[in-house]
Write a protein that holds these residues in place. Structure first.
Motif, mmCIF file in Angstrom:
data_model
loop_
_atom_site.group_PDB
_atom_site.id
_atom_site.type_symbol
_atom_site.label_atom_id
_atom_site.label_comp_id
_atom_site.label_asym_id
_atom_site.label_seq_id
_atom_site.Cartn_x
_atom_site.Cartn_y
_atom_site.Cartn_z
ATOM 1 N N GLU A 24 16.907 9.681 27.781
ATOM 2 C CA GLU A 24 17.136 9.701 29.225
ATOM 3 C C GLU A 24 17.474 11.085 29.770
ATOM 4 O OE1 GLU A 24 18.548 5.561 31.061
ATOM 5 O OE2 GLU A 24 19.928 6.337 29.535
ATOM 6 N N PRO A 25 18.385 11.852 29.140
ATOM 7 C CA PRO A 25 18.699 13.176 29.708
ATOM 8 C C PRO A 25 17.495 14.103 29.796
ATOM 9 C CG PRO A 25 20.350 12.528 28.092
ATOM 10 C CD PRO A 25 19.225 11.551 27.971
ATOM 11 N N ARG A 30 12.109 14.209 35.745
ATOM 12 C CA ARG A 30 10.736 13.649 35.678
ATOM 13 C C ARG A 30 10.809 12.177 36.061
ATOM 14 N NH1 ARG A 30 8.162 15.776 30.098
ATOM 15 N NH2 ARG A 30 6.238 15.232 31.204
ATOM 16 N N PRO A 31 10.799 11.872 37.347
ATOM 17 C CA PRO A 31 10.975 10.494 37.835
ATOM 18 C C PRO A 31 9.991 9.502 37.239
ATOM 19 C CG PRO A 31 11.080 12.064 39.639
ATOM 20 C CD PRO A 31 10.630 12.833 38.431
ATOM 21 N N ASP A 38 13.557 3.305 32.153
ATOM 22 C CA ASP A 38 14.375 2.238 32.734
ATOM 23 C C ASP A 38 13.726 0.880 32.508
ATOM 24 O OD1 ASP A 38 16.217 4.066 33.613
ATOM 25 O OD2 ASP A 38 15.450 4.152 35.672
ATOM 26 N N LEU A 39 12.400 0.839 32.631
ATOM 27 C CA LEU A 39 11.693 -0.420 32.396
ATOM 28 C C LEU A 39 11.823 -0.846 30.939
ATOM 29 C CD1 LEU A 39 9.860 -2.617 33.544
ATOM 30 C CD2 LEU A 39 7.890 -1.182 32.948
ATOM 31 N N ALA A 40 11.735 0.127 30.010
ATOM 32 C CA ALA A 40 11.871 -0.194 28.589
ATOM 33 C C ALA A 40 13.270 -0.735 28.290
ATOM 34 C CB ALA A 40 11.593 1.055 27.742
ATOM 35 N N LYS A 41 14.309 -0.152 28.912
ATOM 36 C CA LYS A 41 15.673 -0.638 28.711
ATOM 37 C C LYS A 41 15.831 -2.058 29.243
ATOM 38 C CE LYS A 41 19.120 1.926 29.811
ATOM 39 N NZ LYS A 41 19.973 2.846 30.605
ATOM 40 N N GLU A 42 15.305 -2.293 30.430
ATOM 41 C CA GLU A 42 15.444 -3.623 31.037
ATOM 42 C C GLU A 42 14.753 -4.685 30.190
ATOM 43 O OE1 GLU A 42 13.988 -6.050 35.025
ATOM 44 O OE2 GLU A 42 13.825 -3.874 34.959
ATOM 45 N N GLN A 43 13.508 -4.405 29.787
ATOM 46 C CA GLN A 43 12.769 -5.390 29.009
ATOM 47 C C GLN A 43 13.370 -5.556 27.613
ATOM 48 O OE1 GLN A 43 10.365 -7.279 30.392
ATOM 49 N NE2 GLN A 43 10.878 -6.178 32.263
ATOM 50 N N GLY A 44 13.877 -4.465 27.039
ATOM 51 C CA GLY A 44 14.524 -4.554 25.735
ATOM 52 C C GLY A 44 15.776 -5.402 25.780
#
Length: 228
Positions: A24-25, A30-31, A38-44
């Motif tokens: 993440e850092p 790089r939006p 963020d999508l990978a974290k949510e789905q994970g």
């Protein structure tokens, strides 16, 4: 076999989520890449919750969870864990996650109750675009009510009677298989807890776990029935 597979998959999944956090850092400027992380974290997180639910359900079908009696614990400690688990996902979605502290001590199946509340919080985050989520407790006579309240899209009155059915989704394009609330209802039945939904479309929802209070077990302790 599915439960064994779920157990084996959780560890590599947790490592993958940790790797995402470490990256993440590097994507702060790089939006586009940050959006994918963020999508990978949510789905994970959703996948991890589903795997844990599968393991818990299998344990109860085999009767393994009945070998250990319900244990006493403070709701505050569980709320701290739930906040640590879910606050980062709320913040990533631009939401507030607030926890109303409580001094209640209860006797219950800790792992199952935590899984139930985790499902409700995860759903609240998923279907809330602006505002936030609140986790708290209210005493109502002989019942302690654990609330998960959101300012999300809400649920139509016609759908509120069916949202706890397996595979039911109020909107065809909603994400997920429609099993999270079915698990909540099944787990609450096993714990002999009531589960309620109060929702207004376009305003938000309140999901509540209603737990009967048994005679006091000691100073400051609320004894709560779990699983008969």
């Amino acid at each position: 076999m599915l439960a064994m597979a779920a157990h084996d998959l959780l560890q590599p999944l947790h490592l993958m989520l940790r790797a995402v956090e470490e990256l993440e850092p590097c994507c702060s400027d790089r939006p586009h890449l940050r959006c994918w992380l963020d999508l990978a974290k949510e789905q994970g997180a959703r996948l991890a919750t589903g795997l844990r639910n599968l393991m818990l359900t299998n344990e109860r079908r085999l009767g393994a969870a009945r070998t250990a009696p319900p244990t006493p614990f403070s709701l505050a400690s569980m709320f701290d864990e739930l906040e640590a688990d879910w606050a980062p996902f709320a913040v990533a979605n631009g939401l507030r996650f607030s926890v109303v502290r409580t001094s209640a001590m209860i006797i219950s199946d800790r792992s199952l109750l935590r899984a139930v509340l985790g499902n409700l919080i995860g759903n609240a985050i998923k279907f809330t675009a602006t505002g936030g989520i609140v986790l708290g407790v209210r005493r109502r006579g002989h019942v302690i009510r654990i609330d998960v309240v959101d300012t999300g899209c809400g649920i139509d009155a016609d759908d509120q009677q069916r949202i706890f059915d397996p595979f039911y989704q109020s909107e065809p394009d909603r994400r997920g298989a429609g099993l999270g609330l079915a698990f909540v209802r099944s787990a609450c039945r096993e714990l002999d807890y009531g589960v309620e939904c109060r929702s207004v479309a376009g305003v938000g929802s309140r999901f509540s776990i209603c737990v009967p209070i048994l005679p006091l077990a000691g100073p400051g302790m609320i004894r709560i029935a779990a699983g008969g």
